[in-house]
Write an enzyme that holds these catalytic residues in place. Sequence first.
Site, PDB file in Angstrom:
ATOM      1  CB  CYS A  16      13.754 -25.643 -10.654  1.00 54.55           C
ATOM      2  SG  CYS A  16      15.032 -26.141 -12.043  1.00 54.55           S
ATOM      3  CG  ASP A  17      11.755 -22.458  -9.318  1.00 55.90           C
ATOM      4  OD1 ASP A  17      12.584 -22.935  -8.374  1.00 55.90           O
ATOM      5  OD2 ASP A  17      12.310 -21.582 -10.047  1.00 55.90           O
ATOM      6  CB  CYS A  66      13.607 -24.123 -14.161  1.00 50.46           C
ATOM      7  SG  CYS A  66      13.878 -25.818 -13.712  1.00 50.46           S
TER       8      CYS A  66
END
Length: 317
Positions: free
Chosen positions: A139-140, A136
């Site tokens: 997300c990261d 993701c």
Amino acid sequence: MADNHYKVIIIGSGPAGFTAALYTGRANLNPVIFEGMQPGGQLTITTEVENYPGFEHGIQGPELMDIMRKQVQRFGAKSIYKEITEVDFSKRPFILKTFEGEEYKADAVIISTGASAKLLGLESENKYMGYGVSACATCDGFFFKNQKVLVIGGGDTAMEEANFLTKYASEVIVIHRREEFRASKIMLERAKKNPKVKFLMNKVVKEVLGKEENGRKVMTGVILKDTKTGQTEELSADGLFIAIGHKPNTDLFKGILDMDETGYLKVKPGTTQTNIPGIFAAGDVADKTYRQAITAAGTGCMAAIDAERWLAEQEEL
Ligand SMILES: Cc1cc2nc3c(=O)[nH]c(=O)nc-3n(C[C@H](O)[C@H](O)[C@H](O)COP(=O)(O)OP(=O)(O)OC[C@H]3O[C@@H](n4cnc5c(N)ncnc54)[C@H](O)[C@@H]3O)c2cc1C
């Protein structure tokens, strides 16, 4: 209620399921949550979560899910650590069966079984998941400022993730197993025009490499195999984003609930109502666009309110 009969059963214990339990619990509906094979959901396989509101300094994924579980237990929600393997939504009360063959009845059901990122299937990929390996970029990506990252895939998702990652990373290399891309022309062109994006074709990742640094695992690169020559080579990198698609966990509902062509549950726009009244869907299982913990929690809240109102309407009939 007698005979394993509950007002609300929630299938799945990620942010969507727990939020649905929080709201239905506070509405005195005594929800039961089937936690399934991954209690706490996808966030239990990651480390830092920095974009869930309320945690100024971020929080570890498993800890966040433990807090959510404890919070819902305060309001009488009960967790059952079993998987639902069969459902009968043709009549009310609805019937749900566990893998062990136990039968449960529910007046309303909230489905929050999530979606699983497709992975490469390597042991070393699991080992470094959350320590360099991710599924993701939204997300990261932030954790890879001025670093070199790899993106696996040849579809629109891979191109989108590669472009997105150039906001942070110094270099992004897209690794694809074939010569041709599945990605749409426009997405591919956008990635090709981006000076930070490079491409490595006809390569597959055979192994993720890493080491221990100050007691913490760190990914250091990958071993690539050329799909034409069979030759292997090592490539150093700080991050690896797997972007080969997601699979919604909906096999159980095939032929029962309306789904799109990729298996995501369909809901009535602006609600969480599926095609069967009394069955609601929340979180990644019905969302191929955002796939974030906060959006899953948001639709979990919507599903609880939709279920509560629907149950109240049934009582008035
Ligand atoms: C590595 C990684 C890192 C991520 N990092 C972030 C991040 O930093 N921030 C962010 O916002 N999002 C992040 N995400 C995305 C986020 O985890 C998801 O969007 C979110 O967890 C979706 O929540 P959900 O409740 O819909 O489902 P999930 O979290 O997928 O949970 C699904 C639940 O359903 C259960 N289940 C499935 N089938 C059955 C069945 N038949 N019977 C019973 N139970 C069943 C599972 O056991 C699980 O408990 C990350 C995802 C991954 C994979």
